[in-house]
Design a protein around this motif. Structure first.
Motif, PDB file in Angstrom:
ATOM      1  N   MET A  62      40.604  93.899  58.370  1.00 29.38           N
ATOM      2  CA  MET A  62      40.341  93.016  57.234  1.00 29.38           C
ATOM      3  C   MET A  62      40.185  93.829  55.946  1.00 29.38           C
ATOM      4  SD  MET A  62      37.856  90.144  58.921  1.00 29.38           S
ATOM      5  CE  MET A  62      37.674  89.192  57.423  1.00 29.38           C
ATOM      6  N   GLN A  63      39.542  94.990  56.045  1.00 28.67           N
ATOM      7  CA  GLN A  63      39.418  95.855  54.869  1.00 28.67           C
ATOM      8  C   GLN A  63      40.796  96.321  54.397  1.00 28.67           C
ATOM      9  OE1 GLN A  63      36.753  99.017  55.999  1.00 28.67           O
ATOM     10  NE2 GLN A  63      34.943  97.887  55.319  1.00 28.67           N
ATOM     11  N   ASP A  64      41.635  96.706  55.347  1.00 29.44           N
ATOM     12  CA  ASP A  64      42.999  97.120  54.997  1.00 29.44           C
ATOM     13  C   ASP A  64      43.753  95.980  54.318  1.00 29.44           C
ATOM     14  OD1 ASP A  64      42.380  99.515  56.227  1.00 29.44           O
ATOM     15  OD2 ASP A  64      43.526  99.085  58.058  1.00 29.44           O
ATOM     16  N   PHE A  65      43.592  94.781  54.867  1.00 28.07           N
ATOM     17  CA  PHE A  65      44.266  93.615  54.299  1.00 28.07           C
ATOM     18  C   PHE A  65      43.730  93.313  52.905  1.00 28.07           C
ATOM     19  CE2 PHE A  65      45.107  89.012  53.946  1.00 28.07           C
ATOM     20  CZ  PHE A  65      46.480  89.039  54.106  1.00 28.07           C
ATOM     21  N   HIS A  66      42.424  93.507  52.725  1.00 30.69           N
ATOM     22  CA  HIS A  66      41.816  93.276  51.408  1.00 30.69           C
ATOM     23  C   HIS A  66      42.412  94.224  50.368  1.00 30.69           C
ATOM     24  CE1 HIS A  66      38.685  93.516  48.254  1.00 30.69           C
ATOM     25  NE2 HIS A  66      38.664  92.210  48.463  1.00 30.69           N
ATOM     26  N   LYS A  67      42.620  95.474  50.756  1.00 33.32           N
ATOM     27  CA  LYS A  67      43.240  96.438  49.835  1.00 33.32           C
ATOM     28  C   LYS A  67      44.634  95.976  49.425  1.00 33.32           C
ATOM     29  CE  LYS A  67      40.782 100.414  51.726  1.00 33.32           C
ATOM     30  NZ  LYS A  67      40.899 101.610  52.568  1.00 33.32           N
ATOM     31  N   VAL A  68      45.393  95.481  50.397  1.00 36.85           N
ATOM     32  CA  VAL A  68      46.757  95.015  50.109  1.00 36.85           C
ATOM     33  C   VAL A  68      46.715  93.802  49.185  1.00 36.85           C
ATOM     34  CG1 VAL A  68      48.835  93.980  51.125  1.00 36.85           C
ATOM     35  CG2 VAL A  68      47.752  95.950  52.223  1.00 36.85           C
ATOM     36  N   THR A  69      45.849  92.831  49.491  1.00 39.29           N
ATOM     37  CA  THR A  69      45.801  91.624  48.657  1.00 39.29           C
ATOM     38  C   THR A  69      45.313  91.951  47.250  1.00 39.29           C
ATOM     39  OG1 THR A  69      43.604  91.053  49.523  1.00 39.29           O
ATOM     40  CG2 THR A  69      45.515  90.003  50.564  1.00 39.29           C
ATOM     41  N   THR A  70      44.385  92.891  47.125  1.00 39.35           N
ATOM     42  CA  THR A  70      43.918  93.304  45.801  1.00 39.35           C
ATOM     43  C   THR A  70      45.052  93.963  45.026  1.00 39.35           C
ATOM     44  OG1 THR A  70      41.676  93.616  46.646  1.00 39.35           O
ATOM     45  CG2 THR A  70      42.201  94.690  44.563  1.00 39.35           C
ATOM     46  N   TYR A  71      45.770  94.855  45.682  1.00 35.06           N
ATOM     47  CA  TYR A  71      46.889  95.546  45.048  1.00 35.06           C
ATOM     48  C   TYR A  71      47.963  94.555  44.599  1.00 35.06           C
ATOM     49  CZ  TYR A  71      50.795  98.726  44.318  1.00 35.06           C
ATOM     50  OH  TYR A  71      51.845  99.394  43.771  1.00 35.06           O
ATOM     51  N   MET A  72      48.224  93.569  45.460  1.00 31.34           N
ATOM     52  CA  MET A  72      49.265  92.582  45.167  1.00 31.34           C
ATOM     53  C   MET A  72      48.752  91.441  44.278  1.00 31.34           C
ATOM     54  SD  MET A  72      51.949  93.659  46.909  1.00 31.34           S
ATOM     55  CE  MET A  72      53.008  92.287  47.217  1.00 31.34           C
ATOM     56  N   LYS A  73      47.464  91.486  43.924  1.00 30.59           N
ATOM     57  CA  LYS A  73      46.821  90.447  43.094  1.00 30.59           C
ATOM     58  C   LYS A  73      46.941  89.067  43.748  1.00 30.59           C
ATOM     59  CE  LYS A  73      47.067  93.066  39.020  1.00 30.59           C
ATOM     60  NZ  LYS A  73      47.616  93.756  38.085  1.00 30.59           N
ATOM     61  N   MET A  74      46.663  89.061  45.056  1.00 32.74           N
ATOM     62  CA  MET A  74      46.689  87.825  45.835  1.00 32.74           C
ATOM     63  C   MET A  74      45.261  87.450  46.201  1.00 32.74           C
ATOM     64  SD  MET A  74      49.837  88.931  48.359  1.00 32.74           S
ATOM     65  CE  MET A  74      49.415  87.736  49.577  1.00 32.74           C
ATOM     66  N   ASP A  75      45.071  86.182  46.544  1.00 32.50           N
ATOM     67  CA  ASP A  75      43.751  85.738  46.990  1.00 32.50           C
ATOM     68  C   ASP A  75      43.516  86.193  48.416  1.00 32.50           C
ATOM     69  OD1 ASP A  75      43.195  84.452  44.600  1.00 32.50           O
ATOM     70  OD2 ASP A  75      44.038  82.542  45.284  1.00 32.50           O
ATOM     71  N   PHE A  76      42.323  86.709  48.655  1.00 39.80           N
ATOM     72  CA  PHE A  76      41.917  87.098  50.003  1.00 39.80           C
ATOM     73  C   PHE A  76      41.507  85.822  50.734  1.00 39.80           C
ATOM     74  CE2 PHE A  76      38.773  88.962  53.007  1.00 39.80           C
ATOM     75  CZ  PHE A  76      39.600  89.901  53.602  1.00 39.80           C
ATOM     76  N   PRO A  77      41.957  85.619  51.972  1.00 37.06           N
ATOM     77  CA  PRO A  77      41.633  84.379  52.702  1.00 37.06           C
ATOM     78  C   PRO A  77      40.123  84.186  52.872  1.00 37.06           C
ATOM     79  CG  PRO A  77      43.313  85.644  53.863  1.00 37.06           C
ATOM     80  CD  PRO A  77      42.808  86.510  52.760  1.00 37.06           C
ATOM     81  N   ASN A  78      39.698  82.917  52.792  1.00 40.82           N
ATOM     82  CA  ASN A  78      38.287  82.620  53.045  1.00 40.82           C
ATOM     83  C   ASN A  78      38.027  82.613  54.556  1.00 40.82           C
ATOM     84  OD1 ASN A  78      39.140  80.148  54.082  1.00 40.82           O
ATOM     85  ND2 ASN A  78      38.677  79.041  52.209  1.00 40.82           N
ATOM     86  N   SER A  79      36.789  82.432  54.939  1.00 38.33           N
ATOM     87  CA  SER A  79      36.398  82.512  56.356  1.00 38.33           C
ATOM     88  C   SER A  79      37.136  81.500  57.225  1.00 38.33           C
ATOM     89  CB  SER A  79      34.892  82.290  56.500  1.00 38.33           C
ATOM     90  OG  SER A  79      34.193  83.236  55.753  1.00 38.33           O
ATOM     91  N   SER A  80      37.276  80.275  56.741  1.00 35.03           N
ATOM     92  CA  SER A  80      37.974  79.242  57.520  1.00 35.03           C
ATOM     93  C   SER A  80      39.439  79.618  57.741  1.00 35.03           C
ATOM     94  CB  SER A  80      37.907  77.896  56.810  1.00 35.03           C
ATOM     95  OG  SER A  80      36.579  77.453  56.749  1.00 35.03           O
ATOM     96  N   LYS A  81      40.042  80.175  56.721  1.00 37.12           N
ATOM     97  CA  LYS A  81      41.448  80.583  56.846  1.00 37.12           C
ATOM     98  C   LYS A  81      41.587  81.717  57.858  1.00 37.12           C
ATOM     99  CE  LYS A  81      45.716  80.259  55.833  1.00 37.12           C
ATOM    100  NZ  LYS A  81      46.448  79.167  56.466  1.00 37.12           N
ATOM    101  N   TRP A  82      40.609  82.633  57.866  1.00 33.18           N
ATOM    102  CA  TRP A  82      40.649  83.729  58.854  1.00 33.18           C
ATOM    103  C   TRP A  82      40.593  83.179  60.268  1.00 33.18           C
ATOM    104  CZ3 TRP A  82      42.497  88.298  58.570  1.00 33.18           C
ATOM    105  CH2 TRP A  82      42.496  88.999  57.367  1.00 33.18           C
ATOM    106  N   LEU A  83      39.768  82.157  60.491  1.00 37.53           N
ATOM    107  CA  LEU A  83      39.707  81.567  61.832  1.00 37.53           C
ATOM    108  C   LEU A  83      41.052  80.946  62.207  1.00 37.53           C
ATOM    109  CD1 LEU A  83      36.159  79.923  62.003  1.00 37.53           C
ATOM    110  CD2 LEU A  83      36.893  82.192  62.762  1.00 37.53           C
ATOM    111  N   ASP A  84      41.714  80.330  61.230  1.00 33.44           N
ATOM    112  CA  ASP A  84      43.055  79.779  61.475  1.00 33.44           C
ATOM    113  C   ASP A  84      44.037  80.899  61.823  1.00 33.44           C
ATOM    114  OD1 ASP A  84      42.154  77.235  60.949  1.00 33.44           O
ATOM    115  OD2 ASP A  84      42.905  77.202  58.887  1.00 33.44           O
TER     116      ASP A  84
END
Length: 122
Positions: A62-84
């Motif tokens: 999730m930390q790795d994914f957060h770095k990618v989404t930050t770099y790409m200026k994308m929204d990081f998924p919320n908790s419900s989306k992570w469960l999906d």
């Protein structure tokens, strides 16, 4: 391996660990659900925190994914989306049903003639 493959690899592991956790703690899982506003659903962020504690690789991915989404200026998924994404249900009734099905499907191994022998020699 890519981020998507990492999460795909973790899905069955997380699902198994989550069901094991729920099976061992079903009374508390149901009790926490009763304290929620919507008594049918468990709090997604609580489940996510439990999953991270059960499988530390999830937190790192999730930390790795957060770095990618930050770099790409994308929204990081919320908790419900992570469960999906991880195919983890937060529906209390569905969870109870899955735990009950697991209990029914467990194979009970017949006792071995060696069991008595082992007990005597301990």
């Amino acid at each position: 391996m890519g981020i998507v493959e990492d999460f795909e690899e973790l899905k069955p592991i997380l699902q198994e660990k989550w069901l094991n956790f729920c099976e061992l703690n079903l009374t508390w899982v149901n009790r926490f659900a009763l304290w929620e506003k919507d008594k049918q659903y468990l709090e997604a962020k609580t489940i996510l925190l439990i999953l991270i504690s059960l499988e530390p690789k999830l937190g790192q991915k999730m930390q790795d994914f957060h770095k990618v989404t930050t770099y790409m200026k994308m929204d990081f998924p919320n908790s419900s989306k992570w469960l999906d994404i991880l195919n983890i249900s937060n529906n209390k009734n569905q969870l109870n049903q899955q735990v009950e099905e697991r209990a029914k499907n467990k194979i009970i191994e017949p006792s071995s003639p060696l069991d008595d022998f082992r007990k005597q020699n301990l």
